[in-house]
Design a protein around this motif. Structure first.
Motif, PDB file in Angstrom:
ATOM      1  N   SER A   1       6.127 -10.274  -6.639  1.00  0.00           N
ATOM      2  CA  SER A   1       5.243  -9.456  -5.831  1.00  0.00           C
ATOM      3  C   SER A   1       5.700  -8.006  -5.880  1.00  0.00           C
ATOM      4  CB  SER A   1       5.232  -9.948  -4.381  1.00  0.00           C
ATOM      5  OG  SER A   1       6.549  -9.992  -3.896  1.00  0.00           O
TER       6      SER A   1
ATOM      7  N   HIS B   1       5.958  -6.000  -3.154  1.00  0.00           N
ATOM      8  CA  HIS B   1       6.856  -5.742  -2.036  1.00  0.00           C
ATOM      9  C   HIS B   1       7.413  -7.072  -1.569  1.00  0.00           C
ATOM     10  CE1 HIS B   1       5.004  -1.845  -2.060  1.00  0.00           C
ATOM     11  NE2 HIS B   1       3.823  -2.429  -2.016  1.00  0.00           N
ATOM     12  N   GLU B   2       8.312  -6.998  -0.599  1.00  0.00           N
ATOM     13  CA  GLU B   2       8.838  -8.206  -0.010  1.00  0.00           C
ATOM     14  C   GLU B   2       7.681  -9.072   0.498  1.00  0.00           C
ATOM     15  OE1 GLU B   2      11.878  -8.554   3.442  1.00  0.00           O
ATOM     16  OE2 GLU B   2      12.358  -6.804   2.223  1.00  0.00           O
TER      17      GLU B   2
ATOM     18  N   ASP C   1       9.571 -15.080   0.203  1.00  0.00           N
ATOM     19  CA  ASP C   1      10.835 -14.748  -0.467  1.00  0.00           C
ATOM     20  C   ASP C   1      12.021 -15.524   0.096  1.00  0.00           C
ATOM     21  OD1 ASP C   1       9.485 -13.038  -2.035  1.00  0.00           O
ATOM     22  OD2 ASP C   1      10.186 -11.191  -1.078  1.00  0.00           O
TER      23      ASP C   1
ATOM     24  N   GLN D   1      10.655  -8.445  -7.232  1.00  0.00           N
ATOM     25  CA  GLN D   1       9.795  -7.404  -6.699  1.00  0.00           C
ATOM     26  C   GLN D   1       9.693  -6.298  -7.730  1.00  0.00           C
ATOM     27  OE1 GLN D   1      11.741  -6.742  -2.981  1.00  0.00           O
ATOM     28  NE2 GLN D   1      11.117  -8.790  -2.367  1.00  0.00           N
TER      29      GLN D   1
END
Lengths: 353, 733
Positions: free
Chosen positions: B435, B437-438, B442, B450
Motif C-alpha cells: 500500500s 501508506h500504513e 499491516d 509501503q
C-alpha cells in the motif's frame, strides 16, 4: 547454569531439554491469581477469567499449565536431596512440611521465619518473634486478604484447616502482629482500601462491593456509623465472598468479617461511644495539653507543623484545636517530664464528656 | 453430517438434553429456562463479570456462573434456589449502585413522561427517564427478572465527563456496567482492538489506551460496541433520542458490492438507525461505518429533493409531476437519439437499471447508456470487469494459505473482507500488504510494503517470478512466501483500482489468476456493477449479458458510442455529472440529493432511495439481494422506474407501461438468467472481449487516479453525514 550446560537444550548431553524464562510483572496484586497471572504473561491485561477450563487443561497460550509458587519450588531441592520421609517428619497429620512466614508488625524480632506446619501462633509470636512490647492485641495472617485473629487464637496451630476454621487463610504467609496501639476498624479499612484499589474491576461484587465496605468503614472511623452498618458489612462481605470471580474478591472481605467476629466491641465503641481506644481514628480524638504537667519545654512547639501549639518557655502551652491536624508529632516528642508523665494526651470521646 | 454430541443434564429437577461443550446458560436458554444475565451475549466469548447468572451445581463449590461453566453429562443444576436468588439480588444491588437508576425504584415510574417536554435531553443522565436507552435497556429487564424492588446502597455517580468528541457515537461511562461486551466485540469479533479496560478497582473504565480519541486509535466506527451495549453508555449520535424502534426491516446495504444485510430500525415512519445481522451468511454481521452510521443521515438529509423543479430564467421553480414528465419527454424527443445520452448510476437497483436501458434503447433509440464506471476506468474497463465478474467469495479468504493485498485498507469499508483477512492471518496464513501508506492490515502481515503505487507492478512481477522459480533481488523478502499450488488469494483495493498504474496492476493480477492459480477479489465502490452487466446497462451490452452459460461478452464502450461527444440533452439517473462526462445543453437530473455545485440541472426530478422504493441488487459474489421498503417515499419523490416509465409513456405511446415493481421483476425473470432459479444467483464463468477495442490508452483524458470519497448515487456521503467528514479527513492524512 547455562554456562555449565545445566540449562537449555540437551542438558549435559542428554536428550532432556529445559528452559527457564523469567517474566517480570507490572506489580498488580491481582496477578497473583493464577488466571490473571497467565493473562499478564500472555501480554494481556491482568484480569482473572473463569474456571473451568483450569490452567492445567488450558492455561498459558491455551496450553496445559502448572503454576507453582517460588516457595513450593524452593522446597523441592531439599525433598529431592533428603527424601520424602525426611520431609514428612515435619508438620502434622495432613499438613506436612514447613512454611515460611514474614513476621512483622509490633514485634521485637521481625523477619522471615520458617516453621513447621502445626506450630501455634503463641510460639511464633512469643518464642520466635520475641514477644510484643505493649499488650498483644491481634494478628493478621495471610496478607491483605487474610483474617485478623484475636488473643484467644494464640494457641491455634498454624495449618490450612485451623486457619480456615477461624475465618482466615494461610495466603501469602504474612503475619502482622498488632498491639493495643492499633485500631481494629482502621486496620480493616486499611486492608479494604488496598484490595479495593487492586481489584481488577472485572466482576461486580469485588469492584463495587469492596468500595461500599470501604465507604462504611470510613463512616465508622469518622464516628458517623450506625449499628445497621455492621449488618450491612456482614451482608456485603458474604455477597462478595460468594459472588466474586477470583481469589482476590473471594478473600477480600476477610479482614472485615474476622474483625467483626472477634472485635465487635471495638466497632460498637466507634459507632455508639464515638471512641477509638487505640487513639488512631483522627475524627474521634483530640489532642490537649495538661496544664499541670506541662513544663513549657517547647519541644512540641518546635515539631508542630501547623503552629497549633504556642506559649512562652517554662509556662504551660496552649494547643489551638482548630489548627491541629492530629499528626501525633507532639504526642511522640513529649517525653521531657518522665515523672509527671506525658503532658500532651490524646483524649477520645470528647463529644460526650 | 455427523450428529451433534448431546449430554443429558438436570436443570431445576427437569431432565434436559444439551449440546456438549455448551455453557449451562446456553443449555438452559435452549430449554426455555431463563437465567438472568448481563455480560453474556451470543457471538461473544463468555466472560463472567456481572455474576448475575450464578447457579448451584452439585459437585462444584460455591456459586459458579452459568455463562462460563460448560455442561457435563449428568450435571445437576439448580437455577432458582432461595440462596441463588438472594445472591443475585445482592449483586444487582451493587451493580445498580454504580449506575444512575433512580427511576427503577421510583414510585411514579413513568408518570413523569407526561411532563417531559424538555427534560429528556439533559447532558447528564441521572435516571432511566433521562437516558437515551430507556425502554431498551437490558438492565431494566434484568431488574424485573431478578425481582429487585428496592436498593439499600447509595448510588455513586462516577463523574466521568460524557465523551462526545468522536464522530457517530457518544459515550457516557457513568452508565457503564463494565460488562465488557464492547471490549470483547471490538477485540474478539471485529479483531480491531480499539477498546480495552483502563485503570483498576473503582476507577476501571473503558476506552482506547493512552487516552487517545477513538479516531486516533484506529476505531473503525463499525458501531458494534454501540449495538452490544446493554445500557445507554454508548449511543449513536444520530439516533440517540429516537427511542425504541417501531419496527425492524431487513434490507441490503447499497454502499458497496459486498451487499451486507442490514436491519433498518424504523421509528415514526423514518429509518433512524441500522444494526448488523450476525447470522447473515455473507458478512456475518461485520458491517462497516457506512452501513452502520451513514444511512439514516443520508436518507433523512434536510437537502433531500422534495418536488420536481425546473430552471427558469428567473430561477428554480417547482412544478407538478405531470408537467415535469411532459417537459422531460418533450426535451428528449426534440433532441433525438443522436443528440441524447443517458447516465445511470452503478448504485441503482436491477429494476431501475433494466427500465433505464430499455428506455434508452427502445424509447430514445440510443446506445449511449453511460455511467461512472466507464469514465473512471476508461480503457481498463475490460480487465476490470473480467476481474470483478470472476471475483471470489469472501469465505475463500479463511481457507487460504497466502494473502496478498494491493492498495487495500479496510478501516472504513470492506470490513467483512478485512476481518476475514485478519482471521486467516491469525490462523497462520501468510499476509503481505502492499500500500502507499500504513494500512490497518499491516499489524498482522508477514511483510508490509509501503511504496508509491508506481512500484507495485514491479513488485508483483517479483512475486510471480519467485513463484515460478527465479526470484529477483528486489522482492526477495516476499518471494519465497507464496508457493505455487497453495491456495493463494490476491485482493485488489480501491487504491489500486484508482491508481495511475492500474492497467499494469490488472494485467499482472490477471496473469497471477490465469497462470499461477491465484484467487482474486476486487474491492470497488460500484455496488450493482454485476446488475449493470446482467441488465445490459452498458453500451453494446444487451440485457442478460451474463448468459446462462456464464460467459459475458463485453464490447469496449468507446467502440460503440462516441464517449466524448457533447450532446443536447443528458438524462442523469441517480448519478451526478462529473467533469469527465460529456457536456449537455439541457440537463435532466433525477436523484435524491442535489448535484455537486458547478452543475445546474435544467430539470430536477426527485427520486426515492432504497429505503423507500424496494428493488434488488447483485452482490460481487453474484447473489441477488433485496432492498426492502422501510419507509414511505420522501415528500413527492418517486421511484426511478416510475419516473422513467412516465417519461417513456409520453415519448412513445404504449412504451414501458410499468405500473408496479412486480411487472418489471416478472419481465426480468423471463429475460435474465439467474433471476428465476431458486438459488437467486447470476451465472458467471468467463469474460470475453467482443469486437474491436477502441484506441489504446484512455480516450477520456486523465482517468481517475485516486479513490474518491465514499459516495452514493454520485453524492459524497460526507456532504450529508456529519461523521463521515472526520472519517474522510483521517483517511487522507
Amino acid at each position: 547454569m547455562r554456562e555449565y550446560g545445566l540449562l537449555g537444550s540437551n542438558i549435559l548431553d542428554s536428550d532432556f531439554s529445559f528452559e527457564i524464562k523469567i517474566k517480570e510483572g507490572a506489580g498488580a496484586f491481582v496477578c497473583g491469581e493464577e488466571t490473571a497471572l497467565i493473562g499478564s504473561i500472555e501480554g494481556k491485561r491482568g484480569m482473572p477469567r473463569s474456571r473451568p477450563p483450569f490452567p492445567a487443561i488450558a492455561g498459558l497460550f491455551g496450553s496445559p499449565t502448572i503454576i507453582n509458587n517460588v516457595e513450593t519450588l524452593g522446597t523441592l531441592p531439599n525433598i529431592l536431596r533428603n527424601g520424602p520421609d525426611w520431609y514428612t517428619r515435619f508438620g502434622k497429620e495432613g499438613n506436612r512440611g514447613t512454611k515460611t512466614f514474614s513476621l512483622v508488625g509490633k514485634i521485637r524480632r521481625p523477619g522471615l521465619i520458617e516453621v513447621q506446619l502445626g506450630t501455634t501462633l503463641r510460639e511464633i509470636i512469643f518464642d520466635i518473634g520475641g514477644g510484643v512490647q505493649k499488650p498483644f492485641k491481634a494478628i493478621q495472617t495471610g496478607g491483605p486478604s487474610g483474617g485478623c485473629l484475636s488473643e484467644e487464637f494464640l494457641d491455634l496451630t498454624v495449618d490450612y484447616e485451623s486457619l480456615a476454621s477461624a475465618g482466615s487463610i494461610m495466603g501469602s504467609g504474612g503475619l502482622i502482629v498488632m498491639d493495643e496501639d492499633t485500631c481494629i476498624v482502621d486496620l480493616a479499612k486499611y486492608f479494604l482500601d488496598f484490595t479495593q484499589k487492586e481489584s481488577c474491576g472485572k466482576c461486580v461484587p469485588c469492584r463495587v462491593g469492596t468500595k461500599h465496605i470501604l465507604e462504611i468503614l470510613q463512616r465508622i472511623t469518622e464516628g458517623e456509623g450506625s449499628p445497621d452498618d455492621l449488618l450491612a458489612l456482614r451482608t456485603l462481605g458474604d455477597t462478595i465472598k460468594k459472588g466474586a470471580l477470583c481469589g482476590l474478591g473471594q478473600t477480600a472481605p476477610n479482614p472485615v468479617l474476622t474483625t467483626l467476629r472477634y472485635f465487635r466491641n471495638e466497632y460498637l465503641e466507634h459507632i455508639k461511644d464515638h471512641t477509638c481506644r487505640a487513639t488512631v481514628c483522627k475524627s474521634l480524638i483530640e489532642y490537649r495539653v495538661i496544664k499541670e504537667k506541662c513544663t513549657g519545654c517547647q519541644s512540641c512547639v518546635r515539631v508542630c507543623p501547623t503552629g497549633a501549639i504556642t506559649g512562652p518557655r517554662s509556662e504551660p502551652h496552649n494547643l489551638d484545636a482548630s489548627k491541629c491536624i492530629k499528626c501525633r508529632s507532639c504526642y511522640e516528642i513529649c517525653r521531657y517530664d518522665a515523672i509527671a508523665g506525658d503532658a500532651i494526651v490524646i483524649r477520645t470521646a470528647e463529644r460526650q464528656s | 453430517m455427523t450428529k451433534e454430541k448431546k449430554v443429558s443434564i438436570t436443570i431445576d429437577n427437569r431432565k434436559v438434553e444439551a449440546k456438549a461443550k455448551t455453557t449451562i446458560l446456553q443449555a438452559a436458554r435452549d430449554n426455555n429456562i431463563d437465567i438472568p444475565s448481563l455480560c453474556a451475549l451470543e457471538h461473544l466469548p463468555s466472560y463472567g463479570a456481572c455474576r448475575l447468572c450464578v447457579v448451584e451445581v452439585d459437585g462444584i463449590r460455591g456459586f459458579p456462573t452459568s455463562c462460563t461453566t460448560p455442561v457435563e453429562d449428568g450435571m445437576v443444576i439448580r437455577t432458582d434456589t432461595a440462596e441463588v436468588r438472594t445472591l443475585r439480588q445482592e449483586v444487582l444491588k451493587l451493580l445498580l449502585s454504580e449506575h444512575p437508576a433512580s427511576c427503577l425504584f421510583c414510585e411514579e415510574q413513568t408518570d413523569c413522561k407526561n411532563f417531559q417536554g424538555t427534560i429528556r435531553k439533559v447532558g447528564v443522565t441521572t435516571g432511566c427517564r433521562y437516558c437515551p436507552n430507556d425502554d431498551m435497556c437490558e438492565l431494566q429487564e434484568v431488574t424485573k427478572k431478578v425481582g429487585l424492588t428496592e436498593t439499600s446502597y447509595p448510588v455513586y455517580y462516577r463523574n466521568f465527563p460524557v465523551e462526545k468528541e468522536d464522530p457517530f457515537y457518544d459515550r457516557d461511562y457513568n452508565l457503564c456496567l463494565l460488562c465488557g461486551r464492547c471490549v470483547r466485540v471490538c477485540n474478539d469479533v471485529r479483531l480491531n482492538g480499539t477498546l480495552s479496560f483502563k485503570q483498576r478497582g473503582k476507577m476501571t473504565t473503558i476506552g482506547p489506551a493512552f487516552g487517545r480519541s477513538h479516531l486516533e486509535a484506529g476505531c473503525e466506527f463499525c458501531g458494534a460496541c454501540v449495538a452490544v451495549c446493554p445500557t445507554g453508555a454508548l449511543s449513536a449520535k444520530a439516533s440517540k433520542w429516537s427511542g425504541k424502534p417501531d419496527e425492524v426491516v431487513e434490507s441490503t446495504c447499497p454502499y458497496c458490492p459486498i451487499g451486507c444485510t442490514l436491519d433498518l430500525k424504523v421509528k415514526a415512519g423514518e429509518v433512524v438507525d441500522v444494526s448488523a445481522d450476525y447470522d447473515s451468511p455473507t458478512e456475518h454481521g461485520l458491517i462497516c461505518v457506512k452501513g452502520r452510521f451513514a444511512i439514516p443521515e443520508y436518507v433523512l438529509s434536510p437537502d433531500r429533493l422534495a418536488r420536481p423543479t425546473i430552471l427558469k430564467p428567473e430561477g428554480y421553480d417547482f412544478l407538478p409531476w405531470e408537467e415535469a414528465l411532459d417537459e422531460a419527454a418533450a426535451k428528449l424527443k426534440a433532441a433525438g437519439p443522436k443528440n441524447t445520452f443517458v447516465v445511470v448510476s452503478p448504485q441503482l437497483s436491477n429494476e431501475d437499471l433494466f427500465v433505464a436501458q430499455r428506455f434508452a434503447r427502445e424509447v430514445i433509440g440510443t446506445e449511449a447508456i453511460l455511467s461512472s464506471v466507464i469514465f473512471d476506468l476508461g480503457s481498463d474497463l475490460r480487465s476490470f470487469v473480467d476481474l470483478v465478474v470472476m471475483s471470489e467469495q469472501i469465505d475463500t479468504i479463511e481457507e487460504t494459505k497466502g494473502i496478498l493485498t494491493i492498495g487495500l485498507d479496510t478501516t472504513y469499508g470492506f470490513t467483512p473482507l478485512g476481518i476475514a483477512v485478519k482471521k486467516a492471518a491469525k490462523k497462520g496464513a501468510i499476509l503481505v500488504t502492499v500500500s502507499e501508506h500504513e494500512c490497518n492490515l499491516d499489524m498482522l502481515s508477514e511483510e508490509a510494503f509501503q511504496s508509491d503505487a508506481a512500484k507495485w507492478p514491479e513488485f508483483m512481477d517479483g512475486i510471480m517470478k519467485s513463484m515460478s522459480g527465479n526470484g529477483t533481488r528486489k522482492s526477495k523478502a516476499a518471494a519465497p512466501l507464496f508457493k505455487k499450488g497453495d491456495r493463494n488469494v490476491v485482493i485488489i483495493g480501491p487504491d489500486a483500482v484508482f491508481s495511475g498504474k492500474r492497467k499494469e496492476i490488472f494485467e499482472r493480477v490477471l496473469a497471477m489468476r490465469d497462470n499461477l492459480g491465484w484467487k482474486v477479489i476486487v474491492c470497488h465502490p460500484y455496488t450493482n456493477l454485476m446488475g449493470m452487466l446482467a441488465m445490459g446497462a452498458l453500451p453494446g451490452l444487451k440485457p442478460g449479458g451474463l448468459k446462462s452459460d456464464g460467459v459475458l461478452k463485453l464490447k469496449d464502450p468507446a467502440g460503440v458510442v462516441d464517449l466524448k461527444q457533447n450532446r443536447k440533452v443528458g438524462y442523469f439517473i441517480g448519478e451526478a455529472p462529473s467533469p469527465e462526462m460529456p457536456k449537455c445543453e439541457y440537463l435532466i437530473y433525477e436523484n435524491a440529493l442535489p448535484a455537486p455545485s458547478g452543475f445546474d440541472p435544467n430539470l430536477i426530478l426527485p427520486a426515492g432511495l432504497f429505503t423507500e422504493s424496494p428493488g434488488t441488487t447483485i452482490s460481487s459474489e453474484g447473489k441477488i439481494l433485496t432492498f426492502n421498503r422501510a419507509s414511505a417515499p420522501f415528500a413527492e419523490s418517486k421511484p426511478d422506474w416510475w419516473i422513467i416509465s412516465g417519461i417513456a409513456a409520453r415519448m412513445k405511446k404504449g412504451a414501458l407501461k410499468y405500473s408496479s415493481l412486480a411487472a418489471i421483476q416478472s419481465e426480468i425473470k423471463k429475460s435474465i438468467p439467474g433471476f428465476s432459479g431458486k438459488e437467486r444467483r447470476v451465472p458467471r464463468k468467463k469474460v470475453v472481449m467482443e469486437g474491436k477495442a477502441a484506441a489504446a490508452g484512455n480516450p477520456f483524458g486523465p482517468c481517475r487516479d485516486a479513490a474518491a470519497p465514499a459516495a452514493f448515487r454520485g453524492v459524497p456521503l460526507h456532504d450529508h453525514v456529519a461523521g463521515m467528514k472526520a472519517i474522510e479527513e483521517r483517511r487522507h492524512k
